[in-house]
Design a protein around this motif. Structure first.
Motif, PDB file in Angstrom:
ATOM      1  N   TRP A   1       4.723   2.337   2.992  1.00  0.00           N
ATOM      2  CA  TRP A   1       5.975   1.662   2.546  1.00  0.00           C
ATOM      3  C   TRP A   1       6.571   0.617   3.366  1.00  0.00           C
ATOM      4  CZ3 TRP A   1       9.723   0.876  -0.548  1.00  0.00           C
ATOM      5  CH2 TRP A   1      10.948   0.983  -0.203  1.00  0.00           C
ATOM      6  N   GLU A   2       6.061   0.624   4.468  1.00  0.00           N
ATOM      7  CA  GLU A   2       6.445  -0.420   5.622  1.00  0.00           C
ATOM      8  C   GLU A   2       5.775  -1.852   5.384  1.00  0.00           C
ATOM      9  OE1 GLU A   2       6.677   0.554   9.798  1.00  0.00           O
ATOM     10  OE2 GLU A   2       4.318   0.558   9.647  1.00  0.00           O
ATOM     11  N   TYR A   3       4.224  -1.507   5.244  1.00  0.00           N
ATOM     12  CA  TYR A   3       3.268  -2.690   5.410  1.00  0.00           C
ATOM     13  C   TYR A   3       3.626  -3.932   5.050  1.00  0.00           C
ATOM     14  CZ  TYR A   3      -0.301  -3.036   2.264  1.00  0.00           C
ATOM     15  OH  TYR A   3      -0.956  -3.191   0.990  1.00  0.00           O
TER      16      TYR A   3
ATOM     17  N   PRO B   1       5.135  11.577  14.356  1.00  0.00           N
ATOM     18  CA  PRO B   1       6.302  10.659  14.133  1.00  0.00           C
ATOM     19  C   PRO B   1       7.237  10.942  13.087  1.00  0.00           C
ATOM     20  CG  PRO B   1       4.289   9.745  13.261  1.00  0.00           C
ATOM     21  CD  PRO B   1       3.803  11.093  13.943  1.00  0.00           C
ATOM     22  N   ILE B   2       8.368  10.550  13.199  1.00  0.00           N
ATOM     23  CA  ILE B   2       9.355  10.626  11.910  1.00  0.00           C
ATOM     24  C   ILE B   2       9.829   9.035  11.346  1.00  0.00           C
ATOM     25  CG2 ILE B   2      12.094  10.952  11.951  1.00  0.00           C
ATOM     26  CD1 ILE B   2      11.799  13.402  13.741  1.00  0.00           C
TER      27      ILE B   2
ATOM     28  N   THR C   1      14.648   6.156  -4.147  1.00  0.00           N
ATOM     29  CA  THR C   1      14.809   5.912  -2.890  1.00  0.00           C
ATOM     30  C   THR C   1      14.024   6.442  -1.710  1.00  0.00           C
ATOM     31  OG1 THR C   1      16.594   7.744  -2.670  1.00  0.00           O
ATOM     32  CG2 THR C   1      17.099   5.839  -3.516  1.00  0.00           C
ATOM     33  N   PRO C   2      13.901   5.783  -0.640  1.00  0.00           N
ATOM     34  CA  PRO C   2      13.090   6.554   0.475  1.00  0.00           C
ATOM     35  C   PRO C   2      13.517   7.773   0.793  1.00  0.00           C
ATOM     36  CG  PRO C   2      13.998   4.426   1.188  1.00  0.00           C
ATOM     37  CD  PRO C   2      14.571   4.516   0.000  1.00  0.00           C
TER      38      PRO C   2
ATOM     39  N   PHE D   1      13.286  10.789   4.318  1.00  0.00           N
ATOM     40  CA  PHE D   1      13.314  10.371   5.803  1.00  0.00           C
ATOM     41  C   PHE D   1      12.784  11.603   6.412  1.00  0.00           C
ATOM     42  CE2 PHE D   1      15.455  10.527   9.965  1.00  0.00           C
ATOM     43  CZ  PHE D   1      14.820   9.426  10.606  1.00  0.00           C
TER      44      PHE D   1
ATOM     45  N   LEU E   1       5.624   0.845  12.447  1.00  0.00           N
ATOM     46  CA  LEU E   1       5.821   2.215  13.065  1.00  0.00           C
ATOM     47  C   LEU E   1       4.672   3.288  12.908  1.00  0.00           C
ATOM     48  CD1 LEU E   1       9.766   2.536  12.273  1.00  0.00           C
ATOM     49  CD2 LEU E   1       8.464   1.583  14.339  1.00  0.00           C
ATOM     50  N   ALA E   2       3.970   2.687  11.817  1.00  0.00           N
ATOM     51  CA  ALA E   2       2.899   3.825  11.102  1.00  0.00           C
ATOM     52  C   ALA E   2       1.566   3.702  12.186  1.00  0.00           C
ATOM     53  CB  ALA E   2       2.223   3.099   9.956  1.00  0.00           C
TER      54      ALA E   2
ATOM     55  N   GLN F   1      10.637   6.692   7.533  1.00  0.00           N
ATOM     56  CA  GLN F   1      10.741   6.260   6.268  1.00  0.00           C
ATOM     57  C   GLN F   1       9.717   6.353   5.292  1.00  0.00           C
ATOM     58  OE1 GLN F   1      13.207   2.958   4.588  1.00  0.00           O
ATOM     59  NE2 GLN F   1      14.339   2.939   6.587  1.00  0.00           N
TER      60      GLN F   1
END
Lengths: 441, 441
Positions: free
Chosen positions: B255-257, B189-190, B200-201, B203, B264-265, B192
């Motif tokens: 980063w997203e959770y 997967p691609i 900054t994040p 990609f 997306l992870a 952030q």
């Protein structure tokens, strides 16, 4: 994609269905939202219809009357005869745009189809609805920065807006099985909560029952696993929008949500409006989408020139509450808030593109929630949690009743519409749902 | 419910399918797991089968041969002729138990049905599989306290195990659309990520690719919205178990959770084994489930006498990795870990009961993940994140290759089985999946 107007948007169009020409209808001939209905109380098969004024045009009957003759092939014929919108959604927005144009032509004043179609109408007051589509997966986003900040303050006073918020369109998976259509009634959920200063959790009916005012997004044609949908293609994959009430049990949420997110606080019921307004119908109500200059600009995969001119939707969102006593006293529902979808920090396109950037496959009929749409002003907050400052500041109604959270027998009603001078009103109708007492336990 | 053995569990039973009598087969006549298959590479309709030794018995053909004559009615006849297990699951465990008994009788040595059934067998090596059921909703739990503690240490060093863990069977909703059956291959997967100390994040392709070794749980008969499934009824609503690899992109996850959980992870792919082992088949491998005396006892709705005697399942769970080089060199996959499902802090019944305590409706074919099954010992960890201590301690294989996370071309293989003296081995077969390079972007 850039937003284009076509002949279906012409403000001068009038319908031979008189109620569609009223200035305050949600469903003028320029709207033509799709839904799934049958005669109320019957055991008929559910079927696809389009709202026109205070009527529904039965699309299967309209097909039999020949109004789609110019656009029909066997896949479309089957899709229009189905009992959910999934197959039509799956054919892509090009096809649903052709269907919409054929409907617009057939419903116009002077249309030769009028005589054949009169028998294909049913009054909305005589109908009941099903979910517009079988929802495979439901994803809820969190696109209002005002909601994220004020709820963050209540759940994490020292850390309200997390550092990822302005970079990542935060979303999480929701529960499909408990999504119902307007009119849904459900029992107050039972569960675990941790009262302030308690050493052990309590068990019983949730006490802090809330709603969340959201825009719902139905996916049209999906993407294959492993492919991503680019930001300039994203709206081609969105069939249309509706209203969503994402009911929430705040006390359950506070105790369960770390580290993997809300679960039982949200999955007991979610209610959506029956009519799906197409992206095309909303073309006159597109708006520039612009971030604060001080905020970081989105990463490239989430950025597109069109977003700067027409990324947002100018849709008013109203929430009302009607208590059992108001119903008994014939008092109409009382307004709790009025906000606008254009306050959203992330756009519909950004949600779709972010969702698929990792290769996750969306399917026709999948459903996205926008997250609670709170605006910048306190009276624009999209939940009671925010309006009552965490249950501390009651809302007092004109009949003297007051609320900090939802009580048994209360109905929550949400309405949405787009309106401006020189363009017809494009309405969403409403979504209504009612909280019943908890089951005995 | 208490666990009972019946004639299908008799260790002395032998099958006229010789390979089912081997001591190391996963699929002796006492197992009889259900799956959905067709001839590999064909365009046949998928159909229901049962694994027996190295063969599959085509259940639709077996039905035509009359072996279900004693139990058949029209609902069951349709369910057995379907191309997924949903309808059979929906008939409830009483019915699937009758089907299992009929299969056991027909496949025994000396069965009169042998002659009629020989033509209904297909070798497993000649078959390909579909998902056993259409999965409406997928919920992933978090039932290993060892996993929760060690992963918690990596994501939140000062706060590894959250205060709700020992009270709430933590779960969250996952993505159904990207669940595939063993053999699934998917692109890296691609997305952030936020590198350490970056402002900054970034990609790009995820760098910290991982697996999670889980037990998958297929729901049988569901519950109506608003009803709860009590703890003593919970296993009547579980059709059976399989293996689940919940692929994870750890850098995306980190980063997203927060605050709404992984998204997306996790939703780019999840892979399950093709065979669903019924709860009934596992009866000889039930085990006492007991908490540490120092831990709080579960709240009453999650507590039941039978849990103390037979709440757990004694199922071995093995994870192996095979690199592309190993495949080229004809080296077999190398073991990464071996653990046991009985280490789970929460039982299958507790997951089902907790999930529905708020009235959330489960439906036949819904899928639950147990969460990563790590045991108390370091070598029992169910993910690379744990085995390599967050990517710091490489695993070195016998051919000199080493890994901290999954690399492109690697296959992860999971196997599960229950085995003890005096009872036949009840195996799950395996689930294999492979990571492909990221798409160009």
């Amino acid at each position: 994609m850039s937003v284009q107007l076509n002949e279906t948007h012409n403000p001068a169009l009038r319908s031979w269905v008189n109620s569609a020409n009223s200035s305050d209808t949600d469903f003028p001939i320029q709207n033509l939202p799709f839904g799934v209905f049958r005669r109320a109380g019957s055991h008929e098969q559910f079927r696809i219809g389009v709202a026109i004024g205070d009527q529904i045009l039965d699309i299967h009957l309209a097909q039999q009357a020949g109004i789609f003759a110019e656009v029909t092939n066997s896949a479309l014929a089957n899709a229009l005869a189905a009992s959910s919108l999934n197959a039509l959604m799956n054919l892509g927005n090009g096809v649903s745009s052709q269907v919409r144009l054929a409907l617009s032509k057939a419903l116009r004043e002077g249309a030769s189809a009028q005589e054949k179609l009169v028998g294909a109408l049913i009054a909305q007051v005589e109908a009941e609805y099903a979910l517009p589509a079988q929802i495979g997966d439901y994803t809820d986003f969190y696109t209002s920065i005002y909601h994220a900040t004020s709820v963050g303050k209540l759940f994490r006073p020292d850390n309200p807006l997390l550092p990822n918020y302005k970079w990542v369109p935060i979303g999480y998976h929701g529960r499909s099985s408990s999504i119902g259509v307007s009119g849904q009634q459900f029992r107050r959920p039972i569960g675990q909560t941790m009262p302030p200063n308690a050493a052990t959790p309590s068990f019983g009916p949730a006490k802090r029952m809330d709603y969340e005012c959201e825009v719902g997004i139905f996916i049209g044609q999906g993407n294959a696993l492993g492919d991503a949908i680019s930001i300039d293609q994203a709206e081609h994959h969105v069939f249309g929008l509706c209203l969503l009430n994402d009911w929430s049990a705040r006390d359950v949420q506070g105790w369960e949500y770390q580290p993997l997110g809300p679960f039982l606080a949200k999955n007991f019921a979610s209610t959506i409006s029956p009519w799906v307004v197409t992206i095309e119908a909303l073309a006159p109500y597109r708006k520039a989408w612009q971030r604060d200059a001080a905020d970081p600009q989105p990463l490239a995969y989430l950025e597109h020139a069109d977003l700067r001119t027409s990324g947002a939707f100018d849709i008013q969102l109203e929430v009302l509450l009607q208590t059992e006593k108001m119903r008994q006293d014939d008092l109409s529902a009382q307004r709790l808030s009025l906000s606008n979808f254009s306050h959203s920090y992330w756009t519909v396109s950004q949600m779709v593109t972010h969702h698929t950037v990792n290769g996750c496959n969306l399917q026709a009929g999948d459903f996205l929630g926008s997250g609670t749409q709170s605006g910048p002003l306190p009276e624009e907050a999209g939940s009671l949690l925010e309006l009552t400052e965490g249950g501390k500041k009651p809302i007092v109604f004109s009949n003297g009743e007051q609320r900090v959270f939802i009580e048994d027998g209360d109905s929550i009603i949400m309405r949405g519409w787009a309106q401006k001078d020189g363009a017809p009103r494009i309405g969403f109708g409403e979504v209504e749902g009612r909280l019943l007492p908890a089951r005995s336990f």
